[in-house]
Motif scaffolding. Structure first.
Motif, PDB file in Angstrom:
ATOM      1  N   UNK A 100      32.475 -31.399 -22.740  1.00  0.00           N
ATOM      2  CA  UNK A 100      33.376 -29.931 -24.398  1.00  0.00           C
ATOM      3  C   UNK A 100      31.953 -30.871 -25.418  1.00  0.00           C
ATOM      4  N   UNK A 101      31.868 -29.530 -25.807  1.00  0.00           N
ATOM      5  CA  UNK A 101      30.429 -29.012 -26.261  1.00  0.00           C
ATOM      6  C   UNK A 101      30.725 -29.746 -28.371  1.00  0.00           C
ATOM      7  N   UNK A 102      30.091 -30.711 -28.550  1.00  0.00           N
ATOM      8  CA  UNK A 102      30.413 -31.534 -30.015  1.00  0.00           C
ATOM      9  C   UNK A 102      31.061 -30.621 -30.587  1.00  0.00           C
ATOM     10  N   UNK A 132      33.360 -28.354 -29.854  1.00  0.00           N
ATOM     11  CA  UNK A 132      34.664 -28.541 -29.578  1.00  0.00           C
ATOM     12  C   UNK A 132      35.132 -29.597 -30.078  1.00  0.00           C
ATOM     13  N   UNK A 137      38.555 -29.739 -32.664  1.00  0.00           N
ATOM     14  CA  UNK A 137      39.765 -29.918 -31.991  1.00  0.00           C
ATOM     15  C   UNK A 137      40.343 -30.945 -31.608  1.00  0.00           C
ATOM     16  N   UNK A 138      39.694 -32.366 -31.101  1.00  0.00           N
ATOM     17  CA  UNK A 138      40.102 -33.548 -31.082  1.00  0.00           C
ATOM     18  C   UNK A 138      39.770 -34.536 -32.431  1.00  0.00           C
TER      19      UNK A 138
END
Ligand SMILES: Nc1ncnc2c1ncn2[C@@H]1O[C@H](COP(=O)(O)OP(=O)(O)O)[C@@H](O)[C@H]1O
Ligand SMILES: [Mg+2]
Lengths: 210, 256
Positions: free
Chosen positions: A119-121, A123, A127-128
């Protein structure tokens, strides 16, 4: 009891101020937290200075600096704008530390899982990490908001017609200072106590969230 | 010339002289490793040997100090940080399963498997769901799709983590002690999934203390100690006739 309607007019003004402080302060707090956590040394240092100065000075001093100081630099703010600006700065500095602590409390494994998945940093952060970190900050932010609401009473010093100022005027007119201030205190408590109960309830809900 | 190229094509992963230190401590000393396509390579060794660090150097969760790497035919000089797009494409090629599962607790099991596909592979929602449900079925957890991770046992969480990684169609799967946090009976269900994955032809690098898995499923065994690869070869051969005294010590310690 005849004082109550006037005090409630003041309460409306106080609530209006705190609403504006939240609307400006929370996004600002998020940005300040990101700045302080930045890998860029300079950005982090600037963020840290803003936050530490904002937390280091009493809200009243910040208010005076904004209200009496900024006009020297050609920036004339109305008294309400000065209160909102000063409290928003103070509030956002405390909130940014709460947000930063919340984000740092997310286990490192969450970030690594996002990285390992490719995942892109951005994202992974949005999102996380952020959703988990921010959830745990909600009770702290609510508590800080209650404190900021109490700080709106400082606005009486620069003649903003909020709750405290109304109480002061009523006291001066009637010479019944004690009764007026007891009543004003009860009005503040009528707002802050339920808010505190809600905060506690939210905190309990969040602790059992997952 | 031709034979050399062909031989190189047989390998999914080649690590060349990977060195890594934390501060003054050198944790990996020029470790090299080759893993054939479809092979299961197990890494064993005492705790602190550098097994996790080596695994994490493969998908660059740790940046090596020096070394090179060839993954699925792509060559990387890992002495320097890769460009962001290279890094993402490298990570897309490997899936990783952690000892502590690291599922996203704020998402359902299904969302855990769907969400990375949407962003990494840009699959649409319905396609990602379809893939996710198929994989959850494969690991025996389709009926848990709408649960949250914390409602699952450790073994179930680890199987979801495997499904989450597989959904991105990796060419290589990295496992870092996937069963060490689990009770033996729960470890079993995870090992079964890994065995099935190995049978399906997945290339795997597995750091493990499960000697039985390394022996029966593993094709290749690497023994590490103190940041060095001290021995490697066919699992049965090493387990039955270790050449190095460190290996003997370690094996007798795990077989108590
Ligand atoms: N982030 C880190 N910072 C400093 N030292 C580390 C870090 N990660 C691992 N180490 C050290 O590297 C050595 C090898 O660790 P690790 O790769 O986790 O070993 P293993 O997985 O074989 O038990 C250990 O001595 C550990 O303390
Ligand atoms: Mg380890």
């Amino acid at each position: 009891m005849q004082f109550l309607p006037t005090l409630l007019v003041g309460l409306r003004q106080s609530l209006w101020i705190i609403a504006a402080v939240i609307a400006i302060g929370l996004p600002l707090a998020f940005c300040l937290a990101l700045m302080v956590m930045s890998k860029h040394r300079l950005i982090s240092a600037v963020g840290l200075v803003i936050v530490e100065v904002g937390r280091g000075m009493p809200a009243l001093v910040i208010l005076y600096l904004v209200y009496y100081g900024l006009p020297r630099f050609g920036l004339n703010l109305t008294n309400i704008a000065s209160v909102i600006g000063a409290l928003a700065w103070n509030y956002s500095c405390y909130c940014s530390e709460i947000i930063r602590a919340g984000i740092l409390s997310v286990p490192k494994g969450q970030l690594e899982a996002g990285q390992a998945l490719g995942l892109k940093p951005r994202i992974t952060f949005l999102r996380v990490v952020a959703p988990q970190g921010l959830l745990s900050t909600i009770p702290g932010l609510m508590g800080q908001t209650i404190l900021a609401f109490q700080d709106t009473s400082l606005a009486y010093t620069i003649a903003v017609p909020e709750l405290m100022k109304q109480a002061y005027s009523l006291g001066g007119e009637s010479f019944q200072y004690l009764r007026v201030f007891v009543l004003a205190g009860l009005v503040y408590a009528a707002v802050t106590l339920p808010s505190t109960w809600i905060t506690t309830w939210v905190e309990r809900r969040i602790n059992t969230a997952y | 010339m031709d034979t050399q190229r062909n031989e190189s094509e047989d390998f999914m992963l080649e690590l060349g002289a990977i060195t890594k230190s934390f501060g003054k401590n050198t944790i990996l000393h020029q470790v090299s490793l080759r893993v054939r396509k479809g092979e299961v390579c197990s890494i064993i060794g005492p705790s602190g040997a550098g097994k996790s660090t080596l695994l994490r150097c493969i998908n660059l969760l740790e940046q090596p100090d020096s070394g090179n790497m060839s993954l699925n035919g792509n060559f990387y000089d890992v002495s320097f940080p890769l460009r962001q797009d290279e890094l993402l494409s490298l990570r897309r090629t490997c899936g990783m399963v952690f000892q502590s599962f690291n599922l996203f607790p704020h998402m359902t099991v299904l969302q855990n498997v769907v969400f990375p596909q949407r962003h990494v592979l840009r699959r649409n929602e319905s396609e990602a769901r379809e893939v996710a449900l198929k994989l959850l079925d494969r690991v025996g957890l389709k009926n848990k799709a709408s649960s949250h991770p914390t409602q699952l046992s450790g073994g179930q969480q680890q199987r979801v983590a495997i499904a989450r990684a597989l959904a991105l169609e990796p060419k290589l799967m990295l496992f870092d002690e996937p069963t060490s946090a689990l009770d033996p009976e729960l470890a079993h269900e995870v090992l079964d999934v890994m065995r099935e994955l190995a049978d399906s032809g997945m290339t795997m690098v597995v750091v493990t203390h499960e000697m039985n898995f390394a022996r029966t499923v593993g094709d290749h065994l690497v023994v590490m100690a103190d940041g060095h690869k001290i021995e490697e070869g066919i699992p049965e051969a090493i387990m039955d006739h270790p050449q190095q005294s460190r290996t003997r010590q370690f094996l007798s310690a795990v077989n108590h």
